[in-house]
Design a protein around this motif. Sequence first.
Motif, PDB file in Angstrom:
ATOM      1  N   UNK A   1       0.719  -1.335  -0.070  1.00 34.12           N
ATOM      2  CA  UNK A   1      -0.026   0.192  -0.171  1.00 34.12           C
ATOM      3  C   UNK A   1       0.822   1.365  -0.136  1.00 34.12           C
ATOM      4  N   UNK A   2       2.168   1.099   0.035  1.00 33.83           N
ATOM      5  CA  UNK A   2       3.013   2.409   0.049  1.00 33.83           C
ATOM      6  C   UNK A   2       4.138   2.396  -0.660  1.00 33.83           C
ATOM      7  N   UNK A   3       4.476   1.391  -0.824  1.00 32.75           N
ATOM      8  CA  UNK A   3       5.763   1.336  -2.152  1.00 32.75           C
ATOM      9  C   UNK A   3       5.408   1.507  -3.249  1.00 32.75           C
ATOM     10  N   UNK A   4       6.099   2.764  -3.819  1.00 39.99           N
ATOM     11  CA  UNK A   4       6.112   3.361  -5.395  1.00 39.99           C
ATOM     12  C   UNK A   4       4.733   4.287  -5.313  1.00 39.99           C
ATOM     13  N   UNK A   5       4.426   4.944  -4.317  1.00 37.38           N
ATOM     14  CA  UNK A   5       3.106   5.652  -4.359  1.00 37.38           C
ATOM     15  C   UNK A   5       3.582   7.053  -3.766  1.00 37.38           C
ATOM     16  N   UNK A   6       4.831   7.407  -3.544  1.00 35.54           N
ATOM     17  CA  UNK A   6       5.180   8.539  -2.703  1.00 35.54           C
ATOM     18  C   UNK A   6       4.026   9.211  -1.717  1.00 35.54           C
TER      19      UNK A   6
ATOM     20  N   UNK B   1       9.040  10.092   9.654  1.00 35.73           N
ATOM     21  CA  UNK B   1       7.911  10.835  10.287  1.00 35.73           C
ATOM     22  C   UNK B   1       7.556  12.012   9.682  1.00 35.73           C
ATOM     23  N   UNK B   2       6.283  12.338   9.420  1.00 41.23           N
ATOM     24  CA  UNK B   2       6.022  13.659   8.560  1.00 41.23           C
ATOM     25  C   UNK B   2       4.697  13.983   9.514  1.00 41.23           C
TER      26      UNK B   2
ATOM     27  N   UNK C   1      -1.291  15.018  13.677  1.00 40.87           N
ATOM     28  CA  UNK C   1      -1.313  13.662  13.185  1.00 40.87           C
ATOM     29  C   UNK C   1       0.141  13.481  12.736  1.00 40.87           C
ATOM     30  N   UNK C   2       0.566  12.080  12.937  1.00 41.01           N
ATOM     31  CA  UNK C   2       1.802  11.767  12.565  1.00 41.01           C
ATOM     32  C   UNK C   2       1.886  10.767  11.364  1.00 41.01           C
ATOM     33  N   UNK C   3       2.173  10.978  10.221  1.00 42.83           N
ATOM     34  CA  UNK C   3       2.348  10.148   9.167  1.00 42.83           C
ATOM     35  C   UNK C   3       3.865   9.764   8.767  1.00 42.83           C
ATOM     36  N   UNK C   4       3.679   8.104   8.465  1.00 42.27           N
ATOM     37  CA  UNK C   4       4.944   7.476   8.262  1.00 42.27           C
ATOM     38  C   UNK C   4       5.166   7.176   6.647  1.00 42.27           C
ATOM     39  N   UNK C   5       6.244   7.607   6.208  1.00 41.50           N
ATOM     40  CA  UNK C   5       6.813   7.483   4.821  1.00 41.50           C
ATOM     41  C   UNK C   5       7.967   6.481   4.740  1.00 41.50           C
ATOM     42  N   UNK C   6       8.393   6.061   3.603  1.00 38.47           N
ATOM     43  CA  UNK C   6       9.283   4.989   3.407  1.00 38.47           C
ATOM     44  C   UNK C   6      10.632   5.895   3.264  1.00 38.47           C
ATOM     45  N   UNK C   7      11.783   5.270   3.787  1.00 38.46           N
ATOM     46  CA  UNK C   7      13.131   5.878   3.472  1.00 38.46           C
ATOM     47  C   UNK C   7      13.816   5.130   2.222  1.00 38.46           C
ATOM     48  N   UNK C   8      14.791   5.406   1.524  1.00 40.97           N
ATOM     49  CA  UNK C   8      15.372   4.829   0.437  1.00 40.97           C
ATOM     50  C   UNK C   8      15.930   3.413   0.891  1.00 40.97           C
TER      51      UNK C   8
ATOM     52  N   UNK D   1      -5.647   6.830   5.939  1.00 39.83           N
ATOM     53  CA  UNK D   1      -5.582   8.377   5.475  1.00 39.83           C
ATOM     54  C   UNK D   1      -4.042   8.664   5.077  1.00 39.83           C
ATOM     55  N   UNK D   2      -4.111   9.118   3.929  1.00 37.45           N
ATOM     56  CA  UNK D   2      -2.790   9.385   3.195  1.00 37.45           C
ATOM     57  C   UNK D   2      -2.488  10.522   3.000  1.00 37.45           C
ATOM     58  N   UNK D   3      -0.987  10.766   3.302  1.00 36.66           N
ATOM     59  CA  UNK D   3      -0.459  12.164   2.981  1.00 36.66           C
ATOM     60  C   UNK D   3       0.274  12.353   1.747  1.00 36.66           C
ATOM     61  N   UNK D   4      -0.036  13.101   0.698  1.00 36.98           N
ATOM     62  CA  UNK D   4       0.896  13.057  -0.507  1.00 36.98           C
ATOM     63  C   UNK D   4       2.379  13.640  -0.048  1.00 36.98           C
ATOM     64  N   UNK D   5       3.346  13.064  -0.736  1.00 36.19           N
ATOM     65  CA  UNK D   5       4.538  13.609  -0.330  1.00 36.19           C
ATOM     66  C   UNK D   5       5.138  14.164  -1.640  1.00 36.19           C
ATOM     67  N   UNK D   6       5.700  15.420  -1.886  1.00 35.15           N
ATOM     68  CA  UNK D   6       6.394  16.058  -3.104  1.00 35.15           C
ATOM     69  C   UNK D   6       7.618  16.389  -2.719  1.00 35.15           C
ATOM     70  N   UNK D   7       8.551  16.328  -3.833  1.00 35.93           N
ATOM     71  CA  UNK D   7       9.931  16.337  -3.727  1.00 35.93           C
ATOM     72  C   UNK D   7      10.117  17.868  -3.184  1.00 35.93           C
TER      73      UNK D   7
END
Length: 276
Positions: free
Chosen positions: A25-30, A67-68, A73-80, A270-276
Amino acid sequence: MELEDQPLLPSQRPQSLMFSFLGIYVLGRDIAVYSGSVIDVFARLGVSEEAVRSTLTRMAKRDLLTRHRQGKKVYFGLTPHAVDVLDDGRRRVWETGAVNRGWDGTWTLVGFSLPGSERSTRHDLRSQLIWAGFGLLQGGLWIAPGTKDIEATLAPLGLGDNVTVLQARALKPTESADLVRRAFDTDQIAARYRAFLDRWDTPHPLPAADDLARQLLLHTDWLQLVRQDPHLPAEHLPADWPAIRAETLFHSLAHRYGPTAAKLAESILDELPLRP
């Protein structure tokens, strides 16, 4: 027995399940996902809020999650690093698979000689070789079918000239079938696939609340299984090798659970879009 009272299999531990969840559900979706919604997903698996929060915290400390914050709210995204780990899992599940039908007849050989004072390093090396699909042929000589790029695996151990890596083919009187028999416990490998079939080839597989829970349990169970498989050449295994049937079953169930699981996940996360 209620779901939360069921003993967890090794593949059902929170961190193992978390890797499957992130890979699907998270990999490849930024994106990053809100911790509270992850807790809601894992509640369907009988995993407590405390266990989920602890798992997320540990994975963040290990440079697997970032963490974002948005408001409270605290959201979690993937590191490299996490992306690399999850990509490896995805390849093993969907590309490498469980049945090695394309073996080219070559073997990767790793030989090493370490002094007795390096017992800890020797243990680490053996663990890494087993994880990479190698079997012990004889004292200090490990083999794996095909070409294995293990430079990155060995580099952190700093073994230098103590390790030799070669590629070779079996020449008579040595037969590849004998190498498989001597270096790998095929009975144990087969037993793991039969156990998977016992769990999943039934009208009522492992207890789960819905298809989202079943999907996560299935993927986690299968990934742990194929990660322990040295991917031996099919031509040197019995015709009724249970991995063949187990892989077919996994694909069938994954496609059965997938659509409903995706709809449930969309309604919960609940998803948070990540932008460069």
